[in-house]
Design an enzyme around this catalytic site. Sequence first.
Site, mmCIF file in Angstrom:
data_model
loop_
_atom_site.group_PDB
_atom_site.id
_atom_site.type_symbol
_atom_site.label_atom_id
_atom_site.label_comp_id
_atom_site.label_asym_id
_atom_site.label_seq_id
_atom_site.Cartn_x
_atom_site.Cartn_y
_atom_site.Cartn_z
ATOM 1 N N ARG A 1 -25.540 40.672 -20.903
ATOM 2 C CA ARG A 1 -25.954 39.987 -22.135
ATOM 3 C C ARG A 1 -26.176 41.037 -23.219
ATOM 4 O O ARG A 1 -27.252 41.615 -23.348
ATOM 5 C CB ARG A 1 -27.243 39.197 -21.876
ATOM 6 C CG ARG A 1 -27.831 38.527 -23.107
ATOM 7 C CD ARG A 1 -27.013 37.387 -23.642
ATOM 8 N NE ARG A 1 -26.800 36.363 -22.629
ATOM 9 C CZ ARG A 1 -25.737 35.530 -22.636
ATOM 10 N NH1 ARG A 1 -24.824 35.604 -23.591
ATOM 11 N NH2 ARG A 1 -25.597 34.641 -21.676
ATOM 12 N N GLN B 1 -16.521 30.684 -17.430
ATOM 13 C CA GLN B 1 -16.544 30.936 -18.878
ATOM 14 C C GLN B 1 -16.242 32.408 -19.164
ATOM 15 O O GLN B 1 -16.783 33.303 -18.538
ATOM 16 C CB GLN B 1 -17.941 30.557 -19.402
ATOM 17 C CG GLN B 1 -18.329 31.195 -20.698
ATOM 18 C CD GLN B 1 -18.835 30.183 -21.723
ATOM 19 O OE1 GLN B 1 -18.370 29.055 -21.791
ATOM 20 N NE2 GLN B 1 -19.776 30.604 -22.539
ATOM 21 N N ARG C 1 -15.121 40.491 -17.482
ATOM 22 C CA ARG C 1 -16.477 40.972 -17.799
ATOM 23 C C ARG C 1 -17.371 41.103 -16.578
ATOM 24 O O ARG C 1 -18.441 41.711 -16.674
ATOM 25 C CB ARG C 1 -17.136 40.103 -18.874
ATOM 26 C CG ARG C 1 -17.434 38.671 -18.463
ATOM 27 C CD ARG C 1 -18.165 37.940 -19.568
ATOM 28 N NE ARG C 1 -18.490 36.570 -19.204
ATOM 29 C CZ ARG C 1 -19.378 35.824 -19.826
ATOM 30 N NH1 ARG C 1 -20.062 36.313 -20.846
ATOM 31 N NH2 ARG C 1 -19.610 34.589 -19.441
ATOM 32 N N HIS D 1 -16.333 40.954 -27.345
ATOM 33 C CA HIS D 1 -17.539 40.168 -27.625
ATOM 34 C C HIS D 1 -18.674 41.081 -28.101
ATOM 35 O O HIS D 1 -19.677 41.288 -27.407
ATOM 36 C CB HIS D 1 -17.945 39.454 -26.335
ATOM 37 C CG HIS D 1 -18.844 38.271 -26.523
ATOM 38 N ND1 HIS D 1 -20.010 38.318 -27.228
ATOM 39 C CD2 HIS D 1 -18.731 36.994 -26.080
ATOM 40 C CE1 HIS D 1 -20.588 37.132 -27.193
ATOM 41 N NE2 HIS D 1 -19.823 36.306 -26.506
ATOM 42 N N ASP E 1 -21.885 29.217 -34.131
ATOM 43 C CA ASP E 1 -20.895 29.483 -33.082
ATOM 44 C C ASP E 1 -19.547 28.992 -33.612
ATOM 45 O O ASP E 1 -19.222 27.818 -33.513
ATOM 46 C CB ASP E 1 -21.298 28.745 -31.786
ATOM 47 C CG ASP E 1 -20.479 29.197 -30.590
ATOM 48 O OD1 ASP E 1 -19.574 30.032 -30.767
ATOM 49 O OD2 ASP E 1 -20.745 28.697 -29.472
ATOM 50 N N GLU F 1 -16.890 38.907 -33.173
ATOM 51 C CA GLU F 1 -16.035 39.100 -32.002
ATOM 52 C C GLU F 1 -14.560 38.959 -32.368
ATOM 53 O O GLU F 1 -14.046 37.844 -32.463
ATOM 54 C CB GLU F 1 -16.404 38.046 -30.939
ATOM 55 C CG GLU F 1 -17.903 37.909 -30.716
ATOM 56 C CD GLU F 1 -18.272 36.622 -29.955
ATOM 57 O OE1 GLU F 1 -17.432 36.076 -29.217
ATOM 58 O OE2 GLU F 1 -19.405 36.161 -30.118
HETATM 59 C C1 BG6 Z 1 -19.475 33.201 -27.686
HETATM 60 C C2 BG6 Z 1 -19.105 31.752 -27.606
HETATM 61 O O1 BG6 Z 1 -18.329 33.969 -27.819
HETATM 62 O O2 BG6 Z 1 -20.134 33.581 -26.489
HETATM 63 C C3 BG6 Z 1 -20.356 30.928 -27.377
HETATM 64 O O3 BG6 Z 1 -18.446 31.336 -28.799
HETATM 65 C C4 BG6 Z 1 -21.089 31.414 -26.144
HETATM 66 O O4 BG6 Z 1 -20.011 29.560 -27.257
HETATM 67 C C5 BG6 Z 1 -21.352 32.889 -26.293
HETATM 68 O O5 BG6 Z 1 -22.293 30.691 -26.022
HETATM 69 C C6 BG6 Z 1 -22.053 33.513 -25.082
HETATM 70 O O6 BG6 Z 1 -21.373 33.206 -23.924
HETATM 71 P P1 BG6 Z 1 -21.962 33.590 -22.524
HETATM 72 O O7 BG6 Z 1 -21.015 33.047 -21.496
HETATM 73 O O8 BG6 Z 1 -22.036 35.090 -22.474
HETATM 74 O O9 BG6 Z 1 -23.330 32.969 -22.431
#
Ligand code: BG6
Length: 330
Positions: free
Chosen positions: A79, A103, A108, A197, A243, A305
Amino acid sequence: MDRRNKPSALAATPALPPQARVDLVGDRVTAVLPSGESVDILLTGATVLSWKGAVNGGEPAERLWLSEGAVLDGSKAVRGGIPVVFPVFGQSPADKATSKLPQHGLARTSRWEFLGKSTSESEATAGAGSSSAAASSNGVQLDFGLSAASADPALKALWPYDFALLYRVTLEPGSLATSVVVTNEGDKAFDFQVLLHTYLRVDDITKVGVDGLAGAPYSDKVEGFKQKVQAATGLVDITSETDRVYVPAQGAAQPLTVLEGGAPRYGVKRDNLSDVVVWNPWADKTKSIGDFAPKDGYKNMLCVEPGSVSSWTTLEPGEAYEGAQAITLL
Ligand code: BG6
Protein backbone atom coordinates in the site's frame (compact mmCIF):
# COMPACT_ATOMS: atom_id res chain seq x y z
CA MET A 1 66.14 14.64 -19.05
CA ASP A 2 63.39 16.78 -20.33
CA ARG A 3 61.30 14.69 -22.70
CA ARG A 4 58.61 16.03 -24.92
CA ASN A 5 55.44 14.01 -24.88
CA LYS A 6 56.26 12.64 -21.46
CA PRO A 7 53.37 10.86 -19.83
CA SER A 8 51.28 13.26 -17.84
CA ALA A 9 51.51 12.91 -14.10
CA LEU A 10 49.23 10.30 -12.59
CA ALA A 11 47.79 13.02 -10.41
CA ALA A 12 46.38 14.69 -13.49
CA THR A 13 44.39 11.59 -14.39
CA PRO A 14 40.76 12.44 -13.74
CA ALA A 15 39.53 10.66 -10.66
CA LEU A 16 36.66 8.24 -11.06
CA PRO A 17 33.49 10.20 -10.43
CA PRO A 18 31.65 9.29 -7.26
CA GLN A 19 29.32 6.40 -7.95
CA ALA A 20 25.97 5.37 -6.57
CA ARG A 21 26.07 2.75 -3.85
CA VAL A 22 23.78 -0.18 -4.51
CA ASP A 23 22.98 -2.90 -1.97
CA LEU A 24 20.78 -5.94 -2.11
CA VAL A 25 19.93 -6.98 1.42
CA GLY A 26 17.32 -9.65 1.92
CA ASP A 27 14.44 -8.74 -0.34
CA ARG A 28 15.34 -5.06 -0.78
CA VAL A 29 17.53 -3.17 -3.20
CA THR A 30 18.73 0.24 -2.08
CA ALA A 31 20.63 2.76 -4.18
CA VAL A 32 22.15 5.95 -2.81
CA LEU A 33 23.62 8.67 -5.04
CA PRO A 34 26.62 10.74 -3.93
CA SER A 35 24.09 13.55 -3.34
CA GLY A 36 22.37 11.42 -0.67
CA GLU A 37 19.30 10.92 -2.87
CA SER A 38 18.08 7.35 -2.68
CA VAL A 39 15.61 4.75 -3.76
CA ASP A 40 14.47 1.63 -1.95
CA ILE A 41 12.83 -1.24 -3.85
CA LEU A 42 11.13 -4.35 -2.53
CA LEU A 43 11.47 -7.48 -4.64
CA THR A 44 7.77 -8.14 -4.06
CA GLY A 45 6.26 -6.41 -7.06
CA ALA A 46 9.59 -4.64 -7.70
CA THR A 47 7.73 -2.02 -5.69
CA VAL A 48 9.57 1.25 -5.18
CA LEU A 49 8.96 1.88 -1.47
CA SER A 50 10.87 5.09 -1.04
CA TRP A 51 12.34 7.83 -3.17
CA LYS A 52 14.30 10.50 -1.37
CA GLY A 53 14.92 13.19 -3.93
CA ALA A 54 16.39 16.69 -3.73
CA VAL A 55 15.40 19.89 -5.49
CA ASN A 56 18.35 21.80 -6.96
CA GLY A 57 20.93 20.14 -4.75
CA GLY A 58 18.97 20.76 -1.53
CA GLU A 59 18.32 18.21 1.21
CA PRO A 60 16.84 14.92 -0.01
CA ALA A 61 13.31 14.33 1.27
CA GLU A 62 10.76 11.53 0.85
CA ARG A 63 8.69 11.99 -2.29
CA LEU A 64 6.49 8.88 -2.20
CA TRP A 65 3.75 8.00 0.25
CA LEU A 66 3.96 4.60 1.91
CA SER A 67 1.29 3.45 4.34
CA GLU A 68 2.47 2.78 7.88
CA GLY A 69 0.26 -0.29 7.62
CA ALA A 70 1.81 -1.55 4.37
CA VAL A 71 2.53 -5.28 4.40
CA LEU A 72 6.11 -5.78 3.22
CA ASP A 73 6.57 -9.51 3.73
CA GLY A 74 5.43 -10.47 0.23
CA SER A 75 2.04 -11.79 1.33
CA LYS A 76 0.13 -8.78 -0.03
CA ALA A 77 0.51 -5.93 -2.49
CA VAL A 78 2.25 -2.91 -0.99
CA ARG A 79 0.00 0.00 0.00
CA GLY A 80 2.05 2.90 -1.29
CA GLY A 81 5.22 3.56 -3.22
CA ILE A 82 4.99 2.47 -6.87
CA PRO A 83 3.33 -0.92 -7.38
CA VAL A 84 3.38 -2.21 -10.98
CA VAL A 85 -0.05 -3.16 -12.30
CA PHE A 86 -0.04 -5.93 -14.96
CA PRO A 87 -1.72 -7.55 -16.94
CA VAL A 88 -5.06 -6.09 -15.84
CA PHE A 89 -6.03 -2.81 -14.20
CA GLY A 90 -8.69 -3.05 -11.49
CA GLN A 91 -11.17 -5.90 -11.57
CA SER A 92 -10.90 -7.80 -14.83
CA PRO A 93 -13.87 -7.88 -17.17
CA ALA A 94 -15.42 -11.35 -17.06
CA ASP A 95 -14.94 -11.88 -20.79
CA LYS A 96 -11.17 -11.35 -20.81
CA ALA A 97 -8.45 -13.95 -20.35
CA THR A 98 -7.42 -12.05 -17.21
CA SER A 99 -10.81 -12.72 -15.58
CA LYS A 100 -9.45 -15.08 -12.93
CA LEU A 101 -6.69 -12.74 -11.77
CA PRO A 102 -7.06 -10.60 -8.66
CA GLN A 103 -7.49 -6.83 -8.85
CA HIS A 104 -4.49 -5.18 -10.59
CA GLY A 105 -3.08 -8.51 -11.80
CA LEU A 106 -0.13 -10.65 -10.82
CA ALA A 107 2.98 -8.46 -11.02
CA ARG A 108 2.55 -6.50 -7.80
CA THR A 109 2.44 -9.58 -5.60
CA SER A 110 5.05 -11.70 -7.39
CA ARG A 111 8.65 -11.78 -6.29
CA TRP A 112 10.84 -10.20 -8.97
CA GLU A 113 14.47 -10.90 -9.64
CA PHE A 114 17.09 -8.15 -9.30
CA LEU A 115 19.01 -8.24 -12.58
CA GLY A 116 21.69 -5.69 -11.71
CA LYS A 117 22.69 -2.06 -11.89
CA SER A 118 24.25 0.24 -14.42
CA THR A 119 25.09 3.92 -14.44
CA SER A 120 22.91 6.48 -16.15
CA GLU A 121 23.57 9.99 -17.36
CA SER A 122 20.83 12.57 -17.37
CA GLU A 123 19.77 13.84 -20.78
CA ALA A 124 20.76 17.35 -19.81
CA THR A 125 24.42 16.49 -19.45
CA ALA A 126 24.96 13.30 -21.42
CA GLY A 127 27.61 13.93 -24.02
CA ALA A 128 27.92 17.57 -23.07
CA GLY A 129 31.23 19.01 -21.90
CA SER A 130 33.87 17.33 -19.81
CA SER A 131 33.53 13.85 -18.41
CA SER A 132 33.52 15.22 -14.89
CA ALA A 133 30.62 17.54 -15.69
CA ALA A 134 28.66 14.59 -17.04
CA ALA A 135 29.77 12.37 -14.21
CA SER A 136 28.62 14.82 -11.59
CA SER A 137 25.06 14.15 -12.69
CA ASN A 138 25.45 10.40 -12.91
CA GLY A 139 22.54 8.37 -11.78
CA VAL A 140 21.89 4.71 -11.42
CA GLN A 141 19.65 2.24 -13.21
CA LEU A 142 18.30 -0.81 -11.43
CA ASP A 143 16.80 -3.61 -13.48
CA PHE A 144 14.24 -6.16 -12.33
CA GLY A 145 12.73 -9.09 -14.16
CA LEU A 146 9.61 -11.19 -13.88
CA SER A 147 8.55 -13.92 -16.25
CA ALA A 148 5.99 -16.67 -16.50
CA ALA A 149 8.73 -18.99 -15.23
CA SER A 150 9.45 -16.94 -12.11
CA ALA A 151 5.99 -15.53 -11.29
CA ASP A 152 3.97 -16.79 -8.35
CA PRO A 153 2.84 -20.24 -9.64
CA ALA A 154 -0.65 -19.85 -8.16
CA LEU A 155 -1.14 -16.58 -10.04
CA LYS A 156 0.53 -17.75 -13.22
CA ALA A 157 -1.94 -20.63 -13.39
CA LEU A 158 -4.72 -18.03 -13.58
CA TRP A 159 -3.28 -16.38 -16.70
CA PRO A 160 -1.44 -18.96 -18.77
CA TYR A 161 0.73 -16.84 -21.05
CA ASP A 162 4.46 -16.86 -21.57
CA PHE A 163 5.29 -13.25 -20.73
CA ALA A 164 8.45 -11.49 -19.60
CA LEU A 165 8.64 -8.13 -17.85
CA LEU A 166 11.73 -5.97 -17.55
CA TYR A 167 11.33 -3.10 -15.11
CA ARG A 168 13.97 -0.39 -14.92
CA VAL A 169 14.14 2.14 -12.10
CA THR A 170 16.40 5.10 -12.87
CA LEU A 171 17.41 7.45 -10.08
CA GLU A 172 19.12 10.70 -11.00
CA PRO A 173 19.54 13.93 -9.11
CA GLY A 174 16.07 15.44 -8.86
CA SER A 175 14.27 12.72 -10.78
CA LEU A 176 13.01 9.18 -10.75
CA ALA A 177 12.00 7.27 -13.86
CA THR A 178 10.47 3.84 -14.15
CA SER A 179 9.94 1.89 -17.35
CA VAL A 180 8.44 -1.47 -18.11
CA VAL A 181 9.04 -3.67 -21.13
CA VAL A 182 6.49 -6.41 -21.76
CA THR A 183 7.52 -9.24 -24.09
CA ASN A 184 5.45 -12.08 -25.43
CA GLU A 185 7.78 -15.07 -25.28
CA GLY A 186 5.11 -17.62 -26.06
CA ASP A 187 3.38 -18.85 -29.19
CA LYS A 188 -0.04 -17.26 -28.66
CA ALA A 189 -1.01 -13.60 -28.60
CA PHE A 190 -2.17 -11.99 -25.37
CA ASP A 191 -3.97 -8.80 -24.36
CA PHE A 192 -2.77 -6.78 -21.39
CA GLN A 193 -3.06 -3.53 -19.51
CA VAL A 194 -0.23 -1.94 -17.56
CA LEU A 195 -0.01 0.93 -15.08
CA LEU A 196 2.55 2.50 -12.74
CA HIS A 197 0.55 3.05 -9.56
CA THR A 198 2.55 5.98 -8.19
CA TYR A 199 1.64 7.29 -4.72
CA LEU A 200 3.08 10.83 -4.70
CA ARG A 201 3.64 12.39 -1.29
CA VAL A 202 2.06 15.81 -0.74
CA ASP A 203 1.84 18.01 2.34
CA ASP A 204 -1.85 18.90 2.12
CA ILE A 205 -4.16 17.33 -0.45
CA THR A 206 -6.60 20.25 -0.18
CA LYS A 207 -3.94 22.50 -1.74
CA VAL A 208 -3.03 20.10 -4.56
CA GLY A 209 -3.96 20.49 -8.21
CA VAL A 210 -3.00 18.54 -11.31
CA ASP A 211 -2.25 20.45 -14.49
CA GLY A 212 -2.34 18.83 -17.93
CA LEU A 213 -5.74 17.15 -17.82
CA ALA A 214 -7.95 20.12 -18.74
CA GLY A 215 -10.57 19.09 -21.30
CA ALA A 216 -9.70 15.40 -20.99
CA PRO A 217 -12.46 12.81 -21.07
CA TYR A 218 -12.50 10.50 -18.07
CA SER A 219 -14.32 7.59 -16.55
CA ASP A 220 -15.45 8.37 -13.00
CA LYS A 221 -15.14 5.14 -11.00
CA VAL A 222 -16.69 6.81 -7.95
CA GLU A 223 -19.90 7.26 -9.98
CA GLY A 224 -20.08 3.81 -11.55
CA PHE A 225 -17.69 4.55 -14.42
CA LYS A 226 -19.79 7.53 -15.60
CA GLN A 227 -18.17 9.17 -18.62
CA LYS A 228 -17.29 12.81 -18.00
CA VAL A 229 -15.08 15.55 -19.38
CA GLN A 230 -12.70 17.60 -17.25
CA ALA A 231 -13.31 21.38 -17.36
CA ALA A 232 -11.51 22.97 -20.28
CA THR A 233 -9.39 25.20 -18.07
CA GLY A 234 -7.84 24.99 -14.64
CA LEU A 235 -6.44 22.22 -12.50
CA VAL A 236 -7.89 18.95 -11.27
CA ASP A 237 -8.63 19.63 -7.60
CA ILE A 238 -9.07 16.86 -5.07
CA THR A 239 -11.87 17.67 -2.64
CA SER A 240 -13.48 14.26 -2.03
CA GLU A 241 -12.99 10.62 -2.97
CA THR A 242 -11.45 10.69 -6.45
CA ASP A 243 -10.98 7.68 -8.72
CA ARG A 244 -10.77 8.64 -12.38
CA VAL A 245 -9.32 7.17 -15.53
CA TYR A 246 -8.33 10.11 -17.74
CA VAL A 247 -7.82 9.57 -21.44
CA PRO A 248 -6.20 12.84 -22.63
CA ALA A 249 -6.55 13.48 -26.35
CA GLN A 250 -2.81 14.10 -26.66
CA GLY A 251 -2.09 10.72 -25.07
CA ALA A 252 1.34 10.29 -23.55
CA ALA A 253 2.59 13.48 -25.22
CA GLN A 254 0.73 15.54 -22.61
CA PRO A 255 3.02 16.35 -19.67
CA LEU A 256 1.48 16.63 -16.21
CA THR A 257 2.37 18.89 -13.33
CA VAL A 258 1.32 18.36 -9.74
CA LEU A 259 1.14 21.67 -7.91
CA GLU A 260 0.71 22.41 -4.24
CA GLY A 261 -0.46 25.83 -3.07
CA GLY A 262 0.00 26.96 -6.68
CA ALA A 263 3.68 25.98 -6.74
CA PRO A 264 4.80 23.18 -9.09
CA ARG A 265 6.10 20.16 -7.15
CA TYR A 266 6.25 17.22 -9.55
CA GLY A 267 6.52 17.07 -13.32
CA VAL A 268 5.37 13.78 -14.82
CA LYS A 269 6.32 12.83 -18.37
CA ARG A 270 4.98 9.67 -19.96
CA ASP A 271 6.06 7.46 -22.76
CA ASN A 272 3.55 5.13 -24.39
CA LEU A 273 1.30 5.29 -21.31
CA SER A 274 -1.54 7.35 -22.71
CA ASP A 275 -3.97 7.19 -19.77
CA VAL A 276 -3.71 8.72 -16.32
CA VAL A 277 -5.50 7.42 -13.24
CA VAL A 278 -5.96 9.95 -10.44
CA TRP A 279 -6.85 8.33 -7.13
CA ASN A 280 -7.36 9.53 -3.59
CA PRO A 281 -9.66 7.46 -1.32
CA TRP A 282 -10.46 10.40 1.01
CA ALA A 283 -11.68 9.97 4.59
CA ASP A 284 -14.55 7.48 4.29
CA LYS A 285 -13.08 5.00 1.79
CA THR A 286 -9.81 4.98 3.71
CA LYS A 287 -11.64 3.48 6.71
CA SER A 288 -12.41 0.39 4.63
CA ILE A 289 -8.81 -0.10 3.46
CA GLY A 290 -7.24 -2.22 6.19
CA ASP A 291 -3.59 -1.53 5.36
CA PHE A 292 -4.08 2.24 4.95
CA ALA A 293 -2.47 3.99 7.90
CA PRO A 294 -2.70 6.44 9.41
CA LYS A 295 -6.34 6.88 8.51
CA ASP A 296 -5.83 10.57 7.76
CA GLY A 297 -2.88 9.65 5.52
CA TYR A 298 -5.06 10.41 2.49
CA LYS A 299 -4.20 14.06 3.17
CA ASN A 300 -0.59 13.34 2.31
CA MET A 301 -0.90 11.34 -0.88
CA LEU A 302 -2.15 11.53 -4.41
CA CYS A 303 -1.91 8.66 -6.83
CA VAL A 304 -1.07 9.90 -10.32
CA GLU A 305 -0.81 6.69 -12.29
CA PRO A 306 0.40 6.67 -15.90
CA GLY A 307 -1.01 3.63 -17.64
CA SER A 308 -2.39 1.96 -20.68
CA VAL A 309 -5.70 0.85 -19.21
CA SER A 310 -8.65 2.35 -21.07
CA SER A 311 -8.21 -0.30 -23.75
CA TRP A 312 -6.10 -3.44 -24.26
CA THR A 313 -2.77 -3.85 -25.95
CA THR A 314 -2.34 -7.03 -27.96
CA LEU A 315 1.11 -8.57 -28.15
CA GLU A 316 1.74 -11.15 -30.83
CA PRO A 317 4.34 -13.86 -30.20
CA GLY A 318 7.82 -12.33 -30.13
CA GLU A 319 6.54 -8.76 -29.86
CA ALA A 320 7.50 -6.30 -27.15
CA TYR A 321 5.94 -3.15 -25.71
CA GLU A 322 7.56 -0.45 -23.58
CA GLY A 323 5.91 2.18 -21.39
CA ALA A 324 7.55 4.63 -19.00
CA GLN A 325 7.17 7.55 -16.63
CA ALA A 326 9.71 10.16 -15.53
CA ILE A 327 8.98 12.20 -12.42
CA THR A 328 10.97 15.38 -11.92
CA LEU A 329 11.07 17.46 -8.75
CA LEU A 330 10.21 21.08 -9.49
C1 BG6 B 1 -6.56 2.67 -8.29
C2 BG6 B 1 -7.94 2.29 -8.74
O1 BG6 B 1 -5.68 2.60 -9.36
O2 BG6 B 1 -6.13 1.75 -7.30
C3 BG6 B 1 -8.87 2.29 -7.55
O3 BG6 B 1 -8.40 3.20 -9.74
C4 BG6 B 1 -8.34 1.37 -6.47
O4 BG6 B 1 -10.17 1.90 -7.96
C5 BG6 B 1 -6.93 1.79 -6.13
O5 BG6 B 1 -9.18 1.48 -5.34
C6 BG6 B 1 -6.26 0.90 -5.08
O6 BG6 B 1 -6.36 -0.43 -5.43
P1 BG6 B 1 -5.90 -1.55 -4.45
O7 BG6 B 1 -6.21 -2.86 -5.12
O8 BG6 B 1 -4.42 -1.38 -4.25
O9 BG6 B 1 -6.66 -1.37 -3.17
